[in-house]
Design an enzyme around this catalytic site. Structure first.
Site, PDB file in Angstrom:
ATOM      1  N   LEU A  28       0.817  -1.213   0.000  1.00 36.97           N
ATOM      2  CA  LEU A  28       0.000   0.000   0.000  1.00 36.97           C
ATOM      3  C   LEU A  28       0.847   1.258   0.000  1.00 36.97           C
ATOM      4  CD1 LEU A  28      -2.749  -1.001   2.600  1.00 36.97           C
ATOM      5  CD2 LEU A  28      -2.979  -0.886   0.121  1.00 36.97           C
ATOM      6  N   GLY A  31       7.805   3.643   3.316  1.00 36.46           N
ATOM      7  CA  GLY A  31       8.433   4.783   3.968  1.00 36.46           C
ATOM      8  C   GLY A  31       9.854   4.457   4.356  1.00 36.46           C
ATOM      9  N   GLY A  32      10.461   5.356   5.100  1.00 38.35           N
ATOM     10  CA  GLY A  32      11.856   5.181   5.473  1.00 38.35           C
ATOM     11  C   GLY A  32      12.106   4.003   6.382  1.00 38.35           C
ATOM     12  N   GLY A  34       9.721   1.226   6.848  1.00 39.89           N
ATOM     13  CA  GLY A  34       9.045  -0.016   6.537  1.00 39.89           C
ATOM     14  C   GLY A  34       8.084   0.105   5.387  1.00 39.89           C
ATOM     15  N   VAL A  36       4.006  -0.843   4.173  1.00 40.13           N
ATOM     16  CA  VAL A  36       2.655  -1.195   4.609  1.00 40.13           C
ATOM     17  C   VAL A  36       1.997  -2.027   3.517  1.00 40.13           C
ATOM     18  CG1 VAL A  36       0.383  -0.337   5.257  1.00 40.13           C
ATOM     19  CG2 VAL A  36       2.436   0.840   6.048  1.00 40.13           C
ATOM     20  N   ASP A 144       4.628  13.603  15.395  1.00 41.11           N
ATOM     21  CA  ASP A 144       4.864  13.628  13.951  1.00 41.11           C
ATOM     22  C   ASP A 144       3.552  13.809  13.192  1.00 41.11           C
ATOM     23  OD1 ASP A 144       6.539  13.643  11.742  1.00 41.11           O
ATOM     24  OD2 ASP A 144       6.446  11.467  11.456  1.00 41.11           O
TER      25      ASP A 144
END
Length: 310
Positions: A28, A31-32, A34, A36, A144
């Protein structure tokens, strides 16, 4: 619970096919930290499963942070987040499964359709304030909050990605000199006193997110994260384009002094009466003609793992 398994050779071998008992159907977002994946439970429940990159699995500091992410996400699971279904932070490739929530991120929505309308912006403000109140009541500081970590659904915004969140009572500390977060949405104290960051930092991020939603840019804009950091700490925010009725509230959220920022409860009180239109975030062309607009559900939108680090 069986360990993560992978088949094939080369690059494909790096990506597992299972997280515990859950078969990973399709990526889906990445990112840095992991990837998804879309997955399903034994009953057919759709899940978003975050699997960390193999390079971080052997890092003790990362594993400690991931355990904290799982614990924080479990503490705040509810109406304003993607509820945690299962997790194994001690697996060969740590993973966490949350309920799949269809809908674009705020970043995607603004990129595709431009800034939100005044009504949509009020709905977003109320929804995010309510979400932060719930998160802070659980004793967690997100740290964040940004457009990529806000999912827009027909029932209101959902806050995701607790990768650098911190329970108020946590003993885990960031290494000295290491900044973690997304500079355009970090509060001044995150640059100056990172070990003293509290709930007010999330309110500052809320102000920055609202400016982005209203204008398509942040209140502190530059191609350089170092210049952005300087502006966050020293300069006044650029609120041009923010609706006049919301600009004073957004300015309060962006106060340099954490004590001068409103609480989420105060943000909600300032909005009364808020907009409760359930279809606020659903473009007309995306609504299903055979069902009421309020019941329309966007299928196929990807949950994004927009985890970035400064």
């Amino acid at each position: 619970m069986p360990p993560l398994r992978s088949t094939g050779a080369g690059r494909e071998a790096e990506e597992p096919r299972y997280a515990g008992e859950y078969r990973l159907e399709a990526p889906l977002g990445s990112g840095g930290m992991g990837v998804v994946h879309l997955a399903r439970s034994a009953s057919g429940l759709r899940l978003a499963v975050k699997v960390v990159h193999e390079t971080y699995a052997s890092d003790p500091e990362f594993r400690a942070r991931f355990r904290q992410e799982v614990a924080a996400a479990r503490r705040v699971s509810g109406a304003f987040t993607a509820p945690v279904v299962d997790a194994d932070p001690d697996a060969a490739r740590p993973w966490m499964a949350t309920l799949y929530v269809p809908g674009p991120t705020l970043a995607e929505q603004v990129r595709r359709n431009g800034p939100l309308s005044p009504a949509e912006l009020r709905r977003l403000t109320a929804g995010l304030a309510e979400a932060l109140r719930d998160i802070h009541r659980a004793g967690v500081v997100h740290r964040d909050l940004k457009p990529g970590n806000v999912l827009l659904t027909d029932s209101g915004p959902k806050v995701i990605d607790f990768g650098i969140s911190r329970p108020v009572d946590s003993d885990l500390r960031t290494e000295t000199g290491k900044l973690i977060g997304s500079p355009p949405y970090m509060a001044p104290e995150q640059f100056q006193r990172p070990r003293q960051v509290g709930p007010a930092a999330d309110v500052f991020a809320l102000g920055s997110v609202l400016v982005h939603a209203a204008t398509g840019r942040g209140p502190f804009d530059s191609d350089s994260p170092y210049i952005v950091a300087y502006q966050v700490v020293h300069d006044e925010p650029d609120l041009a384009g923010v609706p006049a009725d919301l600009a004073p509230l957004v300015a309060r959220c962006l106060a340099k002094d954490p004590a001068e920022r409103p609480t989420p409860d105060e943000v909600m009180a300032a909005l009364l009466p808020p907009s409760y239109e359930a279809t606020a975030f659903i473009p007309a062309q995306r609504r299903t003609p055979e069902a009421p607009a309020a019941d329309a559900v966007r299928e196929g939108e990807a949950v994004r793992d927009t985890d970035t680090r400064a």
